[in-house]
Design an enzyme around this catalytic site. Structure first.
Site: not given
Length: 464
Positions: A222, A56, A275, A345, A248, A325, A298, A29
C-alpha cells in the site's frame, strides 16, 4: 379484485452524533497513540516534509473524527450507520441534506442520492460532502433491512458465495498468515523525497517481509497516494523477484493518466486504486482506461451502497474485480452479493496488528469479524447490517443538536435584591446528562451552559 400494496413507512426524523474519544466509529485513523496505523513509518502525501513523517496524526489524518447517523421511520424503526466527518459531517446532515429526507420513502435510495449529490455539487462532488451522503445512504439501507426484516445483502442481489475470504492489511505478515488470512498487505514506509537511501530501505523492508512468509504467501504493498510515476516504475522493477501480488494506490487519485504509464512500463504486474475516489463519475475513467487490475472503493466514502452498486456494475462490464477498502459490515454485505467481488480486506484494528478486533472498535456489540480468515453468509443473516449500538458506547455519543443550536439569548434584567444565604448546598452547574442528551436528540433547546461545554468537549475529545 386487485390487491393493494401495503403502505410503507416514511422518514420521520434524522439524528446525528459526534462520537467522542478515540477508537470508536467510522474514522479508522482516530485511534490511540502508538497504534501502527498512525505511529509507524508509512509513506503519505505529506511525507515529503520531514516533520510530518513520524506520525500521520501530525498532519491531521484523524482531524474529522467519527460520527453516527440515525434515521427513524414513522413506524418507529431506526436505521443507523457510522462514518468519518465529526462535527462538520453533522452540520451537513442537518443544514443541507435533511431537507431531502424528512417525509421521503426510504426505498427511494437512487432518488435520494441524486438529490443530495446534485444539491451539493457546487461545493462537493468528492471528499467530505460525498462521504456524509455515504453514511446517510448506509443508514437508509440499514433502515430498509430492519423494516423488511432482511439482511442488506439479500436486498441487493442475494448471496453469490457461501463465504467471504479476507486478506489482512497490517504491519506483521507472519501474524496475518497465522490468523488464517489468505494474504497480507503492508504499508510502504519511505517516500520518493527520501531519495536513494529511502528507496533502498523500501526494497529491504519488502524483502524482509517476503522472507518472513515464504515465496508463495501473497504479499501486497500500500503506497497511500505518495509516489509518482518514475518512482513507481523504478521500485516495481527493483522488486520483481519478490513476487509482489499488487501495488496499491501508488499515485495521486487525480493522476489517472499516470496509471496508464506505469501499466505500460509493467504490463504483467498488478496495480490497484480507488480508495480515495468518489461517485460513479470518478470511477468511470479509472474503469474505462483498463489500466487497473482491481478497483477498491470505500463504501463509507464514495457515495454509499447505492453508488457502489453502480460502480460495481460498470466494472463488471470490463471484468475488473471490485474489492472494497475496509468498512466492516458495510463492505461484507456488498461482497457477499456481488459476483465480481472475489474477496475482502480486513484492516487490522489492534494496536500491534497481530489480532483480529472489530473494525469500528467498541461502537457495536455484534460486529462480525473474520475467524480463520473468513466469514459465512450465516454471519450476516440479521436485519439491515446486523449491528447493535453498544450501550456503553452511547456515553461517547454527543448529540449534534447541542452543536448546531445557538445558545439561548438572555434578556438583561435588573439585579435581584440580595437574599440571605441558604443552608442547603448549591445546585451544581449544568452537565452532560442522559436526560439532556435525550432532549437534544428530540430537538429541544439545550440547557444553559451545555452548548459551550459540549463544544469544548468535542474539541478536547477529537484532538490529540
Amino acid at each position: 379484485m386487485a390487491s393493494s400494496v401495503k403502505q410503507f413507512p416514511t422518514i420521520k426524523s434524522v439524528r446525528s452524533f459526534v462520537i467522542g474519544g478515540v477508537g470508536s466509529g467510522g474514522d479508522y485513523h482516530n485511534v490511540e497513540g502508538g497504534h501502527w496505523l498512525i505511529d509507524s513509518p508509512i509513506s503519505t502525501p505529506c511525507s515529503r516534509w520531514e516533520k510530518y513523517r513520524a506520525s500521520r496524526t501530525s498532519w491531521g489524518i484523524n482531524v474529522l473524527g467519527s460520527f453516527l447517523i440515525e434515521i427513524e421511520a414513522t413506524d418507529g424503526t431506526v436505521g443507523f450507520a457510522t462514518g468519518f466527518g465529526g462535527p462538520p459531517g453533522c452540520w451537513l446532515v442537518h443544514q443541507h441534506f435533511e431537507r431531502f429526507l424528512i417525509g421521503a420513502d426510504p426505498r427511494d435510495t437512487n432518488h435520494l442520492f441524486e438529490q443530495m449529490y446534485r444539491a451539493s455539487m457546487f461545493y462537493g462532488r468528492k471528499g467530505l460532502p460525498v462521504a456524509v451522503i455515504s453514511v446517510i445512504d448506509l443508514a437508509l439501507w440499514d433502515l430498509l433491512g430492519k423494516i423488511r426484516n432482511e439482511p442488506v445483502y439479500k436486498m441487493i442481489g442475494g448471496a453469490t458465495k457461501d463465504r467471504i475470504d479476507f486478506y489482512c492489511t497490517g504491519p506483521d505478515p507472519p501474524a496475518a498468515k497465522a490468523m488464517g488470512f489468505w494474504g497480507t498487505k503492508v504499508p510502504l514506509p519511505y517516500c520518493p523525497e527520501e531519495g536513494h537511501v529511502g528507496l533502498k530501505k523500501n526494497i529491504e523492508f519488502l524483502r524482509k517481509h517476503r522472507e518472513s512468509v515464504g515465496p508463495d504467501f501473497p504479499l501486497m504493498v500500500d503506497c497511500y497516494m505518495s509516489l509518482n510515476v518514475p518512482y513507481t516504475i523504478e521500485i516495481a522493477k527493483a522488486c520483481e523477484d519478490l513476487n509482489i501480488n499488487w501495488w496499491e494506490e501508488c499515485l495521486s487519485p487525480d493522476d489517472t493518466d499516470g496509471f496508464a504509464q506505469i501499466k505500460r512500463a509493467h504490463p504483467t504486474l498488478k496495480f490497484t486504486t480507488g480508495e480515495h475516489e468518489y461517485s460513479r463519475y470518478g470511477f468511470r475513467k479509472l474503469i474505462e482506461g483498463r489500466n487497473l487490475d482491481i478497483i477498491q472503493p470505500d463504501v463509507m466514502w464514495l457515495g454509499g451502497m447505492t453508488e457502489l452498486l453502480k460502480v460495481a456494475a460498470m466494472a463488471s462490464a470490463y471484468d475488473i474485480p471490485v474489492v472494497p477498502h475496509a468498512s466492516g459490515s458495510y463492505s461484507y454485505h456488498f461482497v457477499m452479493s456481488q459476483s465480481n467481488a472475489p474477496f475482502q480486506e480486513y484492516l487490522a484494528n489492534s494496536p500491534d496488528g497481530k489480532s483480529v478486533l472489530p473494525v469500528f472498535g467498541d461502537l457495536f456489540l455484534d460486529e462480525p469479524i473474520p475467524t480463520k480468515g473468513y466469514l459465512t453468509a450465516a454471519d450476516l443473516d440479521k436485519p439491515g447490517f446486523g449491528l447493535t449500538v453498544n450501550p456503553a458506547a452511547r456515553a461517547k455519543l454527543i448529540p449534534s443538536a447541542y452543536l448546531l443550536s445557538p445558545p439561548p439569548q438572555k434578556a438583561l434584567t435588573p439585579p435581584a435584591p440580595e437574599k440571605a444565604p441558604e443552608t442547603s448546598s448549591s445546585v451544581p452547574a449544568p452537565g452532560i446528562t442522559e436526560e439532556k442528551a435525550a432532549e437534544a436528540a428530540e430537538g429541544k433547546e439545550a440547557p444553559e451552559g451545555v452548548v459551550d461545554e459540549l463544544v469544548s468537549k468535542v474539541q478536547e475529545l477529537t484532538t490529540h
